[in-house]
Each structure stands twice: as C-alpha cells, then as structure tokens.
Design a protein around this motif. Structure first.
Motif, short mmCIF file in Angstrom:
data_model
loop_
_atom_site.label_atom_id
_atom_site.label_comp_id
_atom_site.label_asym_id
_atom_site.label_seq_id
_atom_site.Cartn_x
_atom_site.Cartn_y
_atom_site.Cartn_z
N LEU A 116 0.83 -1.27 -0.19
CA LEU A 116 -0.13 0.02 -0.01
C LEU A 116 0.87 1.28 -0.01
N VAL A 117 1.72 1.20 0.97
CA VAL A 117 2.77 2.44 0.88
C VAL A 117 3.52 2.54 -0.39
N LEU A 118 3.93 1.46 -1.02
CA LEU A 118 4.79 1.75 -2.23
C LEU A 118 3.71 2.06 -3.35
N GLY A 119 2.51 1.64 -3.48
CA GLY A 119 1.53 2.19 -4.32
C GLY A 119 1.29 3.64 -4.30
N PHE A 120 1.22 4.15 -3.16
CA PHE A 120 1.11 5.62 -2.91
C PHE A 120 2.06 6.29 -3.18
N ALA A 121 3.50 5.88 -2.98
CA ALA A 121 4.54 6.49 -3.28
C ALA A 121 4.72 6.57 -4.69
N ALA A 122 4.46 5.34 -5.44
CA ALA A 122 4.49 5.55 -6.99
C ALA A 122 3.36 6.29 -7.61
N LEU A 123 2.39 6.36 -7.15
CA LEU A 123 1.29 7.37 -7.43
C LEU A 123 1.81 8.72 -7.38
N LEU A 124 2.32 9.08 -6.25
CA LEU A 124 2.81 10.48 -6.03
C LEU A 124 3.84 10.90 -7.02
N ARG A 125 4.68 10.05 -7.25
CA ARG A 125 5.95 10.21 -8.15
C ARG A 125 5.35 10.47 -9.44
N TYR A 126 4.40 9.65 -10.03
CA TYR A 126 3.88 9.48 -11.24
C TYR A 126 3.02 11.06 -11.36
N LEU A 127 2.22 11.37 -10.36
CA LEU A 127 1.62 12.77 -10.36
C LEU A 127 2.54 13.97 -10.55
N ARG A 128 3.62 13.62 -9.67
CA ARG A 128 4.61 14.91 -9.77
C ARG A 128 5.22 14.97 -10.97
N ARG A 129 5.58 13.85 -11.53
CA ARG A 129 6.33 13.97 -12.97
C ARG A 129 5.51 14.39 -14.09
N ARG A 130 4.15 14.14 -13.98
CA ARG A 130 2.93 14.50 -14.99
C ARG A 130 2.89 16.02 -15.06
N ASP A 131 2.99 16.56 -13.62
CA ASP A 131 2.74 17.97 -13.39
C ASP A 131 3.89 18.70 -14.03
N ARG A 132 5.12 18.15 -13.85
CA ARG A 132 6.22 18.99 -14.31
C ARG A 132 6.27 18.69 -15.88
N ALA A 133 5.83 17.74 -16.51
CA ALA A 133 5.60 17.53 -17.86
C ALA A 133 4.77 18.37 -18.56
N ILE A 134 3.77 18.85 -17.91
CA ILE A 134 2.90 19.77 -18.34
C ILE A 134 3.05 21.26 -18.31
N THR A 135 3.29 21.88 -19.39
CA THR A 135 3.54 23.24 -19.30
C THR A 135 2.82 24.19 -20.18
N ASP A 136 2.48 25.35 -19.57
CA ASP A 136 1.60 26.21 -20.15
C ASP A 136 2.42 26.92 -21.34
N ALA A 137 2.24 26.92 -22.49
CA ALA A 137 3.12 27.60 -23.20
C ALA A 137 2.22 28.70 -24.04
N PRO A 138 2.42 30.02 -23.93
CA PRO A 138 1.61 30.74 -24.78
C PRO A 138 1.65 30.65 -26.32
#
Length: 161
Positions: A116-138
């Motif tokens: 369960l802890v590993l699953g949450f850690a993997a989910l958080l890591r995925y969400l953080r990487r996805r947030d960094r990959a999404i950029t607002d380009a004008p």
C-alpha cells in the motif's frame, strides 16, 4: 452465442444457489468432546482450497480429509498445540489464520501495508512527473489569430441557427 449466455446464467445462478445452501460442515465424530476440539482447532486453520474460509466451514474435499486427519490425531491423544505444529509443518504457516510473528511470516504480516505504501509512493511520483511535464506555453501570434477565427466562425454559425 445463445448457448454461451445460457451457460453464463447457469454458472451465476448455480453459484448463488450454492451460497444459499452453504453452512458449517456436518460433524462426523461420535464423541462430542472430540468434535468440540476438532471444531476449535479447525476454526483456527485456513482451508487450503478456499483460502478465505476456515477449515471448519469448508465443504472442499481436502478440508474433509484434513478434518479427518485432525480427528485421528485427537483420538491418538495429541494436544491442540501438537496438532497445530503438525499442520504447520505439513502445510506451512499460511494454513493458520493467525500465523506467528517471525522471520518467515513477516511478509504475511506486513506485506499488504508495504504494498500500500509503495503504491501511494509510485502514484505520487507519477503525479509529480506528470505535473512537471505539463507546461503552459503561450500561443504564437498565428495560433492566436487561428483561435479567434474559429471562435468567430462558431459564433456566426450559432447566430444563423
């Protein structure tokens, strides 16, 4: 196709009928004291076929054989602890509903929590990487003019309808 649907319905209904008629296994011992000990021991043991049902409540053929074996051990004068040790030596700690906390059972005790802890850690890591990959380009000037043209065209279509 029709036969497949009928087979699936029969399988589903057959499972629900079995659940209605399921109950505790019928006692086989003539001695009530033996039967009482058998039930006390077999409720602490897991059915190796069903795995989520106690040995006392299982109707599996292996469960019947194991209850017969326990009854034989009781009649032979073995203590409850000796019978439990026999079952564990034969089938491992998994056969017990409450395995002892020791090195070989740490995974049984803490495995689900670690997963369960590993699953949450993997989910958080995925969400953080996805947030960094999404950029607002004008928008470029050409893209801005194209978007305005599409909006005007959409407004003019709605006005005609």
């Amino acid at each position: 196709m029709r036969q497949l649907v009928i087979a699936l319905l029969l399988a589903l209904l057959g499972g629900s009928f079995n659940a209605v008629y399921a109950g505790e296994a019928q006692p086989l011992a003539e001695n009530p004291a033996t039967e009482k000990r058998l039930i006390a021991i077999s409720t602490e043991l897991r059915c190796l076929v069903c795995q989520n049902e106690s040995l006392a409540g299982s109707h599996a053929e292996l469960a019947n054989d194991l209850r017969r074996e326990i009854r034989t051990l009781i009649d032979a004068g073995k203590s409850d602890d000796e019978i439990m040790e026999f079952m564990v030596s034969r089938y491992g700690d998994f056969v017990r509903y409450r395995p002892p906390l020791k090195g070989t059972t740490l995974l049984l005790w803490f495995g689900p929590g670690v997963l369960l802890v590993l699953g949450f850690a993997a989910l958080l890591r995925y969400l953080r990487r996805r947030d960094r990959a999404i950029t607002d380009a004008p928008l470029s000037a050409a893209e801005h003019h194209q978007a305005e043209a599409l909006l005007r065209d959409n407004d003019s279509r709605q006005g005609r309808s």
